[in-house]
Design a protein around this motif. Sequence first.
Motif, PDB file in Angstrom:
ATOM      1  N   ALA A 103     -34.183  27.306  41.965  1.00  0.00           N
ATOM      2  CA  ALA A 103     -33.172  26.251  42.053  1.00  0.00           C
ATOM      3  C   ALA A 103     -33.397  25.354  43.267  1.00  0.00           C
ATOM      4  O   ALA A 103     -33.230  24.130  43.198  1.00  0.00           O
ATOM      5  CB  ALA A 103     -31.777  26.872  42.107  1.00  0.00           C
ATOM      6  N   MET A 104     -33.803  25.940  44.381  1.00  0.00           N
ATOM      7  CA  MET A 104     -34.050  25.141  45.580  1.00  0.00           C
ATOM      8  C   MET A 104     -35.315  24.294  45.425  1.00  0.00           C
ATOM      9  O   MET A 104     -35.380  23.163  45.906  1.00  0.00           O
ATOM     10  CB  MET A 104     -34.137  26.050  46.801  1.00  0.00           C
ATOM     11  CG  MET A 104     -32.818  26.755  47.103  1.00  0.00           C
ATOM     12  SD  MET A 104     -32.776  27.626  48.672  1.00  0.00           S
ATOM     13  CE  MET A 104     -32.436  26.272  49.794  1.00  0.00           C
ATOM     14  N   GLU A 105     -36.304  24.824  44.741  1.00  0.00           N
ATOM     15  CA  GLU A 105     -37.499  24.030  44.444  1.00  0.00           C
ATOM     16  C   GLU A 105     -37.140  22.827  43.573  1.00  0.00           C
ATOM     17  O   GLU A 105     -37.615  21.706  43.803  1.00  0.00           O
ATOM     18  CB  GLU A 105     -38.537  24.893  43.728  1.00  0.00           C
ATOM     19  CG  GLU A 105     -39.220  25.924  44.605  1.00  0.00           C
ATOM     20  CD  GLU A 105     -40.101  26.865  43.805  1.00  0.00           C
ATOM     21  OE1 GLU A 105     -40.908  27.573  44.419  1.00  0.00           O
ATOM     22  OE2 GLU A 105     -39.987  26.889  42.559  1.00  0.00           O
ATOM     23  N   PHE A 106     -36.292  23.065  42.576  1.00  0.00           N
ATOM     24  CA  PHE A 106     -35.894  21.999  41.656  1.00  0.00           C
ATOM     25  C   PHE A 106     -35.156  20.887  42.381  1.00  0.00           C
ATOM     26  O   PHE A 106     -35.257  19.710  42.029  1.00  0.00           O
ATOM     27  CB  PHE A 106     -35.020  22.594  40.552  1.00  0.00           C
ATOM     28  CG  PHE A 106     -34.611  21.628  39.483  1.00  0.00           C
ATOM     29  CD1 PHE A 106     -35.541  20.817  38.855  1.00  0.00           C
ATOM     30  CD2 PHE A 106     -33.291  21.531  39.090  1.00  0.00           C
ATOM     31  CE1 PHE A 106     -35.170  19.930  37.864  1.00  0.00           C
ATOM     32  CE2 PHE A 106     -32.898  20.643  38.103  1.00  0.00           C
ATOM     33  CZ  PHE A 106     -33.843  19.838  37.486  1.00  0.00           C
ATOM     34  N   ALA A 107     -34.426  21.254  43.444  1.00  0.00           N
ATOM     35  CA  ALA A 107     -33.684  20.271  44.230  1.00  0.00           C
ATOM     36  C   ALA A 107     -34.509  19.720  45.395  1.00  0.00           C
ATOM     37  O   ALA A 107     -33.992  18.954  46.215  1.00  0.00           O
ATOM     38  CB  ALA A 107     -32.404  20.894  44.772  1.00  0.00           C
ATOM     39  N   ASN A 108     -35.788  20.112  45.452  1.00  0.00           N
ATOM     40  CA  ASN A 108     -36.673  19.698  46.551  1.00  0.00           C
ATOM     41  C   ASN A 108     -36.103  20.089  47.913  1.00  0.00           C
ATOM     42  O   ASN A 108     -36.231  19.362  48.894  1.00  0.00           O
ATOM     43  CB  ASN A 108     -36.915  18.176  46.511  1.00  0.00           C
ATOM     44  CG  ASN A 108     -37.681  17.758  45.281  1.00  0.00           C
ATOM     45  OD1 ASN A 108     -38.672  18.383  44.914  1.00  0.00           O
ATOM     46  ND2 ASN A 108     -37.223  16.701  44.630  1.00  0.00           N
ATOM     47  N   ARG A 109     -35.476  21.272  47.957  1.00  0.00           N
ATOM     48  CA  ARG A 109     -34.884  21.749  49.199  1.00  0.00           C
ATOM     49  C   ARG A 109     -35.360  23.146  49.560  1.00  0.00           C
ATOM     50  O   ARG A 109     -34.752  23.818  50.393  1.00  0.00           O
ATOM     51  CB  ARG A 109     -33.354  21.753  49.089  1.00  0.00           C
ATOM     52  CG  ARG A 109     -32.717  20.381  48.975  1.00  0.00           C
ATOM     53  CD  ARG A 109     -31.213  20.504  49.102  1.00  0.00           C
ATOM     54  NE  ARG A 109     -30.844  21.164  50.351  1.00  0.00           N
ATOM     55  CZ  ARG A 109     -29.715  21.866  50.530  1.00  0.00           C
ATOM     56  NH1 ARG A 109     -28.868  22.010  49.525  1.00  0.00           N
ATOM     57  NH2 ARG A 109     -29.444  22.437  51.678  1.00  0.00           N
ATOM     58  N   ALA A 110     -36.456  23.603  48.945  1.00  0.00           N
ATOM     59  CA  ALA A 110     -36.915  24.968  49.172  1.00  0.00           C
ATOM     60  C   ALA A 110     -37.543  25.098  50.561  1.00  0.00           C
ATOM     61  O   ALA A 110     -38.522  24.408  50.865  1.00  0.00           O
ATOM     62  CB  ALA A 110     -37.929  25.363  48.109  1.00  0.00           C
ATOM     63  N   PRO A 111     -36.999  25.970  51.417  1.00  0.00           N
ATOM     64  CA  PRO A 111     -37.595  26.168  52.734  1.00  0.00           C
ATOM     65  C   PRO A 111     -38.837  27.040  52.687  1.00  0.00           C
ATOM     66  O   PRO A 111     -39.579  27.125  53.666  1.00  0.00           O
ATOM     67  CB  PRO A 111     -36.470  26.853  53.528  1.00  0.00           C
ATOM     68  CG  PRO A 111     -35.719  27.622  52.481  1.00  0.00           C
ATOM     69  CD  PRO A 111     -35.775  26.769  51.237  1.00  0.00           C
ATOM     70  N   HIS A 112     -39.049  27.706  51.551  1.00  0.00           N
ATOM     71  CA  HIS A 112     -40.195  28.590  51.427  1.00  0.00           C
ATOM     72  C   HIS A 112     -40.528  28.779  49.943  1.00  0.00           C
ATOM     73  O   HIS A 112     -39.751  28.417  49.068  1.00  0.00           O
ATOM     74  CB  HIS A 112     -39.900  29.947  52.078  1.00  0.00           C
ATOM     75  CG  HIS A 112     -38.579  30.527  51.645  1.00  0.00           C
ATOM     76  ND1 HIS A 112     -37.491  30.619  52.489  1.00  0.00           N
ATOM     77  CD2 HIS A 112     -38.152  31.031  50.456  1.00  0.00           C
ATOM     78  CE1 HIS A 112     -36.469  31.148  51.848  1.00  0.00           C
ATOM     79  NE2 HIS A 112     -36.851  31.402  50.602  1.00  0.00           N
ATOM     80  N   SER A 113     -41.691  29.338  49.692  1.00  0.00           N
ATOM     81  CA  SER A 113     -42.154  29.643  48.333  1.00  0.00           C
ATOM     82  C   SER A 113     -42.413  31.132  48.235  1.00  0.00           C
ATOM     83  O   SER A 113     -43.037  31.720  49.129  1.00  0.00           O
ATOM     84  CB  SER A 113     -43.444  28.867  48.031  1.00  0.00           C
ATOM     85  OG  SER A 113     -44.137  29.429  46.938  1.00  0.00           O
TER      86      SER A 113
END
Length: 326
Positions: A103-113
């Motif tokens: 979900a954070m990746e989808f919002a371009n807000r992911a602090p990590h992978s």
Amino acid sequence: MIARRSLAVAGFGLGLAPAILRAQAWTPNGPIRVVVPFPAGGTTDVLARLFAQRLTETMGVSVVVENRGGAGGSIGADVVAKAAPDGQTLLFHNLTFSTTTAAMEFANRAPHSIERDFAPISLGANVPMMLLVARDVPANNIAEFAAWAKTQPTPPFYGSTGPGSTMNLVAEVLKRDGGFNMEHVPFRGAAPLVQDMLAGRIQFGGDQLSSSLQNMRSGALKPIATLAATRATAMPNVPTVREQGFPNAELLGWNGYFAPARTPEPILARLQAEIAAASRHPPLAARIAELGAEPGGNSSAEFTQQVHSQVAAVRPLVQTLNLRVE
């Protein structure tokens, strides 16, 4: 013949020696910090503390659990992602790691992978995720809850451990596939979510079976489904979401260990061996079973495949639901 057999046995022993030596080559030089990205009291916290006690006994250093809740587990996870890759800081997370990250990746807000910034070590335990309703809700399965929700003058509330968490994703899937509405209430962890459900402030939610088992058995909360592919041994009368016609909500529950990426292989090998041995330790294995869970201890490669496959399956679902972490 005896000499040849002795040589063969010796050769077999020598063949194993490098793997054994690699697993034992690293020795921690101080306490090991295990970050649990949720408040104390939930299943993930309980399991982490059970393992910490056993690992302290076998590794010769203190293994200390630190709770760093918030943002669906992302705050605590990020602490470990940015920690030194020296085996002294580990993450003990659960299946919501997959959904929150997607979900954070989808919002371009992911602090990590998950794939890039973490090295999966081993599964601690498989724990079924249960869907629950408050005691006064007149529903014993998903269809009955959906029918009841449709009759309410205002939508009922559902709780999750934060935007993008497992329950946020699952509840949105059920709303879409069941054609009913609910309002989202995020919490910092499963423990406060369950407390609000017990108090009747929210009507629907979910928790790992272990931490809500007594509430379910006492009737304080009603289990209406399990997310796993098969019914939970501790709750055999509760059908799966797939059995109830909601296959898109099916997710395997797990709790496991991660190290920061770039952690050297000898460190990961020693940690994996210790975690696997701990999961097979009879008193700990029995305690895990009492919690309605199954001991883990799989290889790093197996755990990596398990986690990465789940992330890959969740990503398109997050996009379809437009599940954004704002």
